[in-house]
Design a protein around this motif. Sequence first.
Motif, mmCIF file in Angstrom:
data_model
loop_
_atom_site.group_PDB
_atom_site.id
_atom_site.type_symbol
_atom_site.label_atom_id
_atom_site.label_comp_id
_atom_site.label_asym_id
_atom_site.label_seq_id
_atom_site.Cartn_x
_atom_site.Cartn_y
_atom_site.Cartn_z
ATOM 1 N N TYR A 1 -4.352 -5.557 10.571
ATOM 2 C CA TYR A 1 -3.928 -5.070 9.312
ATOM 3 C C TYR A 1 -4.961 -5.250 8.461
ATOM 4 O O TYR A 1 -5.545 -6.345 8.572
ATOM 5 N N THR B 1 -1.780 -7.956 -2.392
ATOM 6 C CA THR B 1 -1.605 -7.024 -1.527
ATOM 7 C C THR B 1 -1.017 -5.630 -2.025
ATOM 8 O O THR B 1 -1.337 -4.589 -1.896
ATOM 9 N N ASP C 1 1.812 -5.324 -0.356
ATOM 10 C CA ASP C 1 2.599 -5.200 0.925
ATOM 11 C C ASP C 1 3.434 -6.208 0.995
ATOM 12 O O ASP C 1 3.403 -7.405 0.713
ATOM 13 N N LEU D 1 4.950 -6.835 8.760
ATOM 14 C CA LEU D 1 5.053 -6.122 7.422
ATOM 15 C C LEU D 1 6.283 -5.446 7.341
ATOM 16 O O LEU D 1 6.639 -4.948 8.333
ATOM 17 N N ARG E 1 6.476 -2.033 1.421
ATOM 18 C CA ARG E 1 5.632 -2.097 0.400
ATOM 19 C C ARG E 1 6.128 -2.038 -1.040
ATOM 20 O O ARG E 1 7.046 -1.560 -1.388
#
Length: 494
Positions: free
Chosen positions: A292, A372, A374, A386, A389
């Motif tokens: 990632y 980020t 995320d 993850l 988002r």
Amino acid sequence: MSGDLYSRFAQSFERFSDSVLVEDGARAWTYGEIAAMAGRLAGRLQALGVAAGERVLVQTDKSVETLILYFATIRAGAIYLPLNIDYTESELDYFATDATPVLAVCRDQSVDLFGRIGGGAMQVTTLAQLFAELPEAEAPPVPRASDDVAAILYTSGTTGKPKGAMLTQANLASNGEMLIDFWRFTSEDRLIHALPIFHVHGLFIAVHCVLFSGASMVFLPKFESGRVIELMADSTVLMGVPTFYIRLLADPAFTRESAANMRLFISGSAPLSADIHRAFEQRSGHRVLERYGMTETGMLTSNPYDGERRAGFVGPPLPGVSLRIAEFETGKVLPQGEVGIVEVKGPNVFKGYWQMPEKTAAEFRPDGYFITGDMGFIDADGYVQLVGREKDLIISGGLNVYPAEVEALLDDREDVGEAAVIGVPHPDFGEAVVAVVQPVGAFDADAVREELRKDLAAFKVPKMILTMESLPRNTMGKIQKKLLREQYADLFAG
Ligand code: MCA
Ligand code: AMP
């Protein structure tokens, strides 16, 4: 290690001088040849006024010449600014105006366009023109401090215009150095390079892993499964976005035998589904190594080389990267296992957005962690998963599309009352861009798509525009995109 990126390049150029660095369809180039060309081209750039810290804007096809231009720009101490070849005139005008480059290098067919944009202040040239007039002498590398900017890569934002992420000499050098150890790159490796070289993934991650380790790579103009499968017979690594792995699985020629010489398949830029991960292992005997990263940070986490490569997880933080999960609104750090926003710190994290101090400040916590956007959690073994988002972003085939940019163009139209742009599952691209609009009067979706192409790169244009008499809203009047995503989840199924 010196933080100066070209010093790191030079180390490899000297040490592996007689080895092949890159092959294209036509020929192979050694490290020594590439270094000499970069030295001469750096002299040519300097003769055109490219001084240390100046921006060189590049929108050219993928080629060994473009790669040499990257090396030459860094050698001249200037800032490399690559752009997607799909960008349209209005998109390019923004970048040229914002970045104020001294020089733009473009394709032959774009010279007139580049002459019109950016206020006409930059010189415009092509690769052919640059290479036709190379001086004999190689210009000496211009020394840079580790904190000096080496490259600017634009990334869009949830609101507002694209932002130029300033990546320093040390950001790029340190991330590359760490990755060759982590992914065990050696001079025996041969990488199949099928990514574009205007993003962090294909340019810095792929090229630096090869260059720093003395390996070689085969440059393909684009991903094409048949060609990639052929090359596997005498290659060792493939780096790609999930769409590469989806397309390999769709090709019956991809088998355990065809992949027998390969040692590593790396995936990133977008989520690789656990199903694809498992199907890939079943077919080829290889477990894809998922990692990632972000434009602003380079690589952040990676599944291990030797340990368990866990499907659906992006792995623990890479060496040198501090990663935590926090509550988005307050920044309160959350305990292990809880879902929150991913925040990171490390030598890989960028210096800030070009000429946007407020935007930069807004994306860092007071203690220096970068937010980020995320959402994820860390499991008991330290692996990150993850889960979504916080930023309203669609990732289609590894390319980012910010709905706000597409919605703004649609909302401006007389035949559109209001538009909502969403990402829906797509069998090839992972997610596809879809627009749902409330039309005003007669509405011709195909005609609207055609018109959008004038202002938007092709990958941002909605694959489908649907109409709805009234868009679903919450009590505050905000469009409920979640409902739309659920309603259209099967649009591209089968
Ligand atoms: C092309 N099209 C797309 C995409 N690519 N539409 C949506 N999403 C896309 N990614 C359009 C084409 O313009 C064409 O439109 C139609 O879709 C069909 O194109 P096709 O021939 O299938 O596309 P392709 O040329 O085979 O490209 C698909 C691709 C490519 C191989 C997935 O997009 C690709 O190489 N993506 C990787 C991008 C990348 O490097 N991302 C890294 C950034 P029409 O027919 O209408 O003209 S992220 C990053 O760098 C961070 C640090 C990270 O973590 O890695
Ligand atoms: P970019 O701005 O183009 O660098 O895209 C970075 C974004 O891509 C990240 O913030 C993530 O949302 C996404 N991304 C990158 N790698 C992965 C991955 N392995 N799984 C899920 N999302 C990823």
